[in-house]
Every structure is written in C-alpha cells, then in structure tokens.
Design a protein around this motif. Sequence first.
Motif, PDB file in Angstrom:
ATOM      1  N   ALA A 129      21.576 111.676  53.464  1.00  0.00           N
ATOM      2  CA  ALA A 129      20.502 111.511  54.447  1.00  0.00           C
ATOM      3  C   ALA A 129      21.086 111.378  55.850  1.00  0.00           C
ATOM      4  CB  ALA A 129      19.658 110.288  54.102  1.00  0.00           C
ATOM      5  N   ILE A 130      22.143 110.585  55.986  1.00  0.00           N
ATOM      6  CA  ILE A 130      22.778 110.420  57.302  1.00  0.00           C
ATOM      7  C   ILE A 130      23.480 111.700  57.726  1.00  0.00           C
ATOM      8  CG2 ILE A 130      24.556 109.166  58.581  1.00  0.00           C
ATOM      9  CD1 ILE A 130      23.939 106.729  56.913  1.00  0.00           C
ATOM     10  N   VAL A 131      24.165 112.346  56.776  1.00  0.00           N
ATOM     11  CA  VAL A 131      24.854 113.603  57.091  1.00  0.00           C
ATOM     12  C   VAL A 131      23.857 114.647  57.584  1.00  0.00           C
ATOM     13  CG1 VAL A 131      26.082 115.565  56.075  1.00  0.00           C
ATOM     14  CG2 VAL A 131      26.826 113.233  55.563  1.00  0.00           C
ATOM     15  N   SER A 136      22.735 117.754  62.022  1.00  0.00           N
ATOM     16  CA  SER A 136      21.726 118.670  62.567  1.00  0.00           C
ATOM     17  C   SER A 136      21.195 118.145  63.900  1.00  0.00           C
ATOM     18  CB  SER A 136      20.589 118.886  61.570  1.00  0.00           C
ATOM     19  OG  SER A 136      20.037 117.645  61.159  1.00  0.00           O
ATOM     20  N   ALA A 137      20.384 117.104  63.872  1.00  0.00           N
ATOM     21  CA  ALA A 137      19.730 116.623  65.088  1.00  0.00           C
ATOM     22  C   ALA A 137      20.728 116.035  66.086  1.00  0.00           C
ATOM     23  CB  ALA A 137      18.669 115.595  64.716  1.00  0.00           C
ATOM     24  N   ILE A 143      25.671 118.564  71.667  1.00  0.00           N
ATOM     25  CA  ILE A 143      26.153 119.861  72.150  1.00  0.00           C
ATOM     26  C   ILE A 143      25.374 120.280  73.397  1.00  0.00           C
ATOM     27  CG2 ILE A 143      26.253 122.331  71.654  1.00  0.00           C
ATOM     28  CD1 ILE A 143      26.990 121.689  68.825  1.00  0.00           C
ATOM     29  N   ILE A 144      24.047 120.169  73.326  1.00  0.00           N
ATOM     30  CA  ILE A 144      23.203 120.597  74.450  1.00  0.00           C
ATOM     31  C   ILE A 144      23.422 119.696  75.665  1.00  0.00           C
ATOM     32  CG2 ILE A 144      20.828 120.808  75.269  1.00  0.00           C
ATOM     33  CD1 ILE A 144      20.027 121.658  72.460  1.00  0.00           C
ATOM     34  N   THR A 145      23.374 118.387  75.467  1.00  0.00           N
ATOM     35  CA  THR A 145      23.463 117.472  76.611  1.00  0.00           C
ATOM     36  C   THR A 145      24.844 117.512  77.261  1.00  0.00           C
ATOM     37  OG1 THR A 145      23.975 115.658  75.057  1.00  0.00           O
ATOM     38  CG2 THR A 145      21.679 115.914  75.772  1.00  0.00           C
ATOM     39  N   ILE A 172      22.881 124.100  56.898  1.00  0.00           N
ATOM     40  CA  ILE A 172      21.886 123.046  56.702  1.00  0.00           C
ATOM     41  C   ILE A 172      20.484 123.645  56.616  1.00  0.00           C
ATOM     42  CG2 ILE A 172      20.763 121.074  57.811  1.00  0.00           C
ATOM     43  CD1 ILE A 172      23.475 120.235  58.870  1.00  0.00           C
ATOM     44  N   VAL A 173      20.163 124.558  57.542  1.00  0.00           N
ATOM     45  CA  VAL A 173      18.836 125.191  57.541  1.00  0.00           C
ATOM     46  C   VAL A 173      18.612 125.961  56.248  1.00  0.00           C
ATOM     47  CG1 VAL A 173      17.407 126.931  58.651  1.00  0.00           C
ATOM     48  CG2 VAL A 173      18.687 125.314  60.049  1.00  0.00           C
ATOM     49  N   LEU A 174      19.609 126.737  55.835  1.00  0.00           N
ATOM     50  CA  LEU A 174      19.478 127.488  54.587  1.00  0.00           C
ATOM     51  C   LEU A 174      19.330 126.548  53.395  1.00  0.00           C
ATOM     52  CD1 LEU A 174      22.092 130.357  55.073  1.00  0.00           C
ATOM     53  CD2 LEU A 174      19.595 130.506  55.194  1.00  0.00           C
TER      54      LEU A 174
END
Length: 300
Positions: A129-131, A136-137, A143-145, A172-174
């Motif tokens: 759950a933590i991974v 992901s989030a 990365i963005i910030t 992760i998405v797949l």
Amino acid sequence: MLHVLTHNILPVFSMLALGYLLGWRGLFTRQEAGAVNRVAFLLLQPALIFPLIASVPFHEFHLDALGLYILCEVASFLIAYVVARLVFAREKAEAWLLAMAVVFVNSLLYIWPISFLIYGEAAALPITAIVAWDASASFAFFIITTDLITNPSAGVSGAIKRIGTNPILISIVLGVVVNLSRVPVPEPILTAMHFAGAGAAPLTLFALGVILSGQRLMPSPVVAGIAGLKLLAFPALVWGSLSMAGVGGDWFDLFVLNAAGPSGAMAFALAMLHGVRTDAIAPVIIWTSTLSLFSLAILA
C-alpha cells in the motif's frame, strides 16, 4: 532483536555496504554503478512492481491507516522544509529535496524485503500500500515540483511527459488495470518477472553504495538535523497518529517500521539530475541507512 538484525536486516543492508566498500576501494566506478542502476531501474524494478500491484487485493487496504500515514508524510515534509530553509539557510531546491529525504523512504527495495523476511506474507499488503502510494503519487509530485523549482521556464508539460515515460509508473498503471479488470497474467510472464524482479533490490542497493562512496561522511549540523527528523520525528509522528486512531495489528507495526526506514535514493537522484548540491543530501542517505539498522531491529 539481535536475531532480527543479523538474520533479516543486515543481509539486505550488506549489498549497500558492499557497494560502498568496493566503490571506496576503486574496484567499481561511478559510471559502472550508473549503468547497473539504469538496468535495475528500467527493467528489474518494473518486473518487481507489476506482479506485486497486479495481485494485491486493493479492497483489503486499510484506507484510514494509509490516509493517516500520508498526512504524517505531508506534515513531516513541511516541517523539514521549514527547518532546512529557516534554520539551516539552505537554498529552495536543496531544502525541498532534504525534506523529501525525510518522508520518502526506501520502501520497495529495502523495507519490503526486510519486512517480508520478518513477517512473511503478512508484510505484503501494508508495505505494498505504501509502495503503491509513494512510487506513484509521491514520486510524480516530487519529479514535477523539483523540475519546476530548478527550471521554472520548462513548465508543467515537460515534467508530465517525463513522468508518462517512466517505466516504474507505467508498471504500476498496468498492474492496477490488470488487477481491477481481473485479467489473468500468463504464468510464463509471471515467472519471468519474478525471476528478473528478484535482482532489483540487491543491484539497486549495490549501485547506490558505489555512488555514495564518493561522498563525504562527516555529519554537519544540517545532516544531523535532517537525519534526526527522518529517524526520530517522522516515525514518532506515524506511531502517535496510528495509536490515537486505534490502528493495530500488522498495519500499525509495518507502517511504523516503514517510517523508521532509511531515506530513499530518489532525493539524491533528483539532485544529481538538476544540479542541486548533494553535500548534505548524500550523507543523510548514508547515515539514515546505517543508523536505521538499530531502529528497525528494535521495532521489528
């Protein structure tokens, strides 16, 4: 405690220590470690993550516990950022990544194998759950910030494009799509992924050790302060929040164990990518990786 340290924690830590020792002796170069890390990142980590996410029972997640853990991450990050900026007078980008080092734990490649050795199958759900959240989030957020802080003229679209091609996020998405659609994964594919994924943690930790061997070890006040927030304040906040909410069992034990883990290498990797100074970030990773040996043994 001694048995847990010698039989479960030190064997995992040994790959990081071996990489550091051989890098310090000059037997492996930073460039060689970078190539190893690239293979592990692009091929082995996605092979480890995909079957993990594809098979995890999302409906069994304790969303209240996970939500509290995320709130503790947010609070600890803000505190660490303010401390780095106002107390230690670090520049914005460095303070941002130092704060990231407080909350972004080496969950997948360090805590997950340790917790699996100690708790067995019971460790899979809480740590996964933590991974899933951090990989992901949190990963996308930092990365963005960081990209926007160090290169504000590039805009959000450039950072989002880089995230869209990230193999870990794709896996992760797949995995989520396969999980929710209940599409069976052919057994030969799973066998190949389990075979490849088994090498992700040791190779990544070894490469990280080689890369960190070129960094100074002497702890400065900022290193001691950030490492203290990581190893003491963050797990204490998680422990207190989960205790007050009445969370118990494996979810309590493993969330606190994860919070007490060492800083992940992503803060260092982002600093290297964007030209941010690493004289504090790298020692934080080294010292938290070393000192967490004892805290993890106690908590486990």
